[in-house]
Write an enzyme that holds these catalytic residues in place. Structure first.
Site, short mmCIF file in Angstrom:
data_model
loop_
_atom_site.label_atom_id
_atom_site.label_comp_id
_atom_site.label_asym_id
_atom_site.label_seq_id
_atom_site.Cartn_x
_atom_site.Cartn_y
_atom_site.Cartn_z
N GLU A 21 57.05 43.94 27.52
CA GLU A 21 56.37 43.56 29.27
C GLU A 21 57.45 44.03 30.26
O GLU A 21 57.80 43.99 31.04
CB GLU A 21 56.95 42.39 29.40
CG GLU A 21 55.99 41.06 29.05
CD GLU A 21 55.95 39.82 29.36
OE1 GLU A 21 56.54 40.04 30.26
OE2 GLU A 21 54.51 39.42 29.06
N GLU A 61 51.29 38.32 22.85
CA GLU A 61 51.58 36.77 22.89
C GLU A 61 50.37 35.98 24.14
O GLU A 61 49.65 36.74 24.30
CB GLU A 61 53.00 36.94 24.35
CG GLU A 61 54.46 37.48 23.93
CD GLU A 61 55.15 37.40 24.43
OE1 GLU A 61 54.95 36.44 25.64
OE2 GLU A 61 55.94 37.69 24.81
C1 FCB Z 1 56.18 36.19 29.04
C2 FCB Z 1 57.40 37.05 28.26
C3 FCB Z 1 58.49 35.56 26.91
C4 FCB Z 1 57.92 35.03 27.70
C5 FCB Z 1 56.40 33.89 28.56
C6 FCB Z 1 56.21 33.29 28.36
O1 FCB Z 1 56.27 37.23 29.94
O2 FCB Z 1 57.54 38.04 27.23
O3 FCB Z 1 59.42 35.82 26.72
O4 FCB Z 1 58.71 33.71 28.28
O5 FCB Z 1 55.73 35.27 29.25
#
Ligand code: FCB
Length: 456
Positions: A163, A362
């Site tokens: 990110e 994620e």
């Molecule tokens: C993302 C991050 C991770 C976590 C999630 C909820 O932005 O990569 O570390 O904080 O969100």
């Protein structure tokens, strides 16, 4: 059966959010230690100093992954454990920790997916300019090679950057993340360029030690919806798409920044040197997608735009994010639950960018989970969230999108950055007083789902 046989079924974490042990075995300070120590920066002043104590419990945590039937685990390596001073000799104790973790994973039949940079920049590098400084991109590539030399014989999957939008914009624009600078959008785009450059520079350095490596970056991506049909709203949708998605997607996949982006942000282009865009767009083996929610936007009325600008320095100007969406399920983060956004996003990425493979690096949700000291954590909403998002992945695969794995965020409840320990994302509940772990109902549900898929 929709999911490929060798699909990666995993959960994800990051070093600063779970490890703790920030002063142990030669780890140096990071920007997040410094940021969290500043008054008022994080919820109740909380930091990752202890977190989920994973540094001391890695073996037990791998056993929990095995109990869930995961066949993959995405974790990040703490750069300040490996290069505590930002340069100089690598710290063997840090390398040993990750080497042992990888061995435990492999012994349990779990494929390691290693992220090099999940926001914990060595403080020493920040003091030399941090990501504003091109030298930090070169330093990341050196660090990548140190790690690959040690783990490359056993780790095949590598995520370079996590990110970069957050590191750049939340770090230098909104100021909600380390280093906490507010409103310096020129710094944000310069930082973003060096983050992207570091990705491209790291690729050959990893491959030198792991010729079979599969390497990519993980982006947080958002489908953008129009809140009304006014022409100015349709332009706002395009601006929001450039800002949230194409700022990183286009350089990585097309070797260019989207036209209009820097004007939208009111800044000059970053310092792009000859050859940078070719390095950044070095072909990747996959694109990592972090998906949490969509945005519904409309063109802001001029008065609203002016007050938004004064209020939180939100850019680009003139975009109104619609928060009160009727009939939406909203998580503890205030994010709308919108599973269909995931398959839309995956199909659009496949269509527009032709990436060879997509990895959901994620996806998850925070809810107010409760554990009464005995028994279960009944997190029915997270069960539904997982079921519906896995359904979205399944639909995308059914439409021919090459998705090769899914990582739930997160394995464990952990330190949710500036929100501290108040936001629980885990499949496994952590009682931070005792560090006891309790598999939530969602963890059990996910285990059952994986078992069902793997038995087919
Ligand atoms: C993302 C991050 C991770 C976590 C999630 C909820 O932005 O990569 O570390 O904080 O969100």
């Amino acid at each position: 059966m929709t999911f490929p046989r060798d699909f990666l079924w995993g959960a994800a974490t990051s070093a600063y959010q779970i490890e703790g042990a920030t002063h142990e075995d030669g780890r140096g300070p990071s920007v997040w230690d410094a940021f969290a120590a500043e008054p008022g920066r994080t919820y109740l002043g909380q930091s990752g100093e202890v977190a989920a104590d994973h540094y001391h419990r890695a073996e037990q945590d791998v056993a929990l992954m095995a109990e869930l039937g995961l066949n993959a685990y995405r974790f990040s390596i703490a750069w300040p454990r490996i290069v505590p001073e930002g340069s100089g000799r690598p710290n063997q104790a840090g390398l040993d920790f990750y080497s042992r973790l990888v061995d435990h994973l492999l012994a349990a039949g779990i494929t390691p997916v290693a992220t090099l940079y999940h926001w914990d920049l060595p403080l020493a590098l920040y003091q030399q300019g941090g990501w504003r400084n091109r030298a930090t991109a070169l330093a990341l590539a050196d660090y990548a090679e140190v790690i690959a030399a040690r783990l490359g014989d056993r780790v095949r999957w590598w995520v370079t950057q996590n990110e970069p939008w957050c590191s750049a914009y939340l770090g230098y624009g909104a100021g909600e993340h380390a280093p906490g600078i507010v409103g310096d959008m020129q710094a944000a785009v310069d930082v973003a360029h060096h983050l992207l450059l570091s990705h491209g520079l790291a690729i050959p350095r990893i491959r030198a030690h792991a010729p079979e490596a599969r390497i990519g970056a993980a982006l947080n991506l958002f489908p953008i919806f129009a809140g009304d049909q006014r022409p100015e709203t349709l332009r706002a949708v395009q601006r929001a798409d450039r800002f949230h998605n194409r700022w990183f997607l286009d350089p990585l996949c097309r070797g260019e920044y989207p036209a209009g982006l820097f004007d939208d942000l009111g800044v000059a282009p970053p310092p792009i040197q000859d050859g940078d865009m070719a390095i950044i767009s070095t072909p990747d083996d996959f694109l990592g997608v972090n998906y949490y929610n969509r945005w519904v936007v409309r063109a802001a009325r001029p008065a609203a735009a002016a007050s938004a600008r004064r209020g939180d320095e939100r850019v680009p100007d003139g975009i109104d994010y619609i928060a009160d969406l009727p009939q939406s399920d909203i998580t503890a983060m205030g994010w709308e639950v919108y599973p269909h956004g995931l398959d839309m996003m995956l199909e659009e990425l496949n269509r527009a960018y032709h990436v060879p493979a997509l990895l959901i690096t994620e996806n998850g949700a925070a809810f107010h989970d409760e554990w009464n000291g005995v028994g279960r954590v009944a997190d029915q909403r997270r069960v539904r969230y997982l079921r519906d998002h896995l359904g979205a992945v399944e639909r995308a695969i059914g439409h021919g999108v090459p998705v090769v794995g899914y990582f739930a965020w997160s394995l464990l409840d952990n330190y949710e950055w500036a929100m501290g320990y108040g936001k629980r994302f885990g499949l496994i509940y952590v009682d931070f007083e005792t560090q006891r772990r309790i598999i939530k109902d969602s963890g059990r549900w996910y285990a059952g789902f994986i078992a069902g898929q793997r038995a087919m």
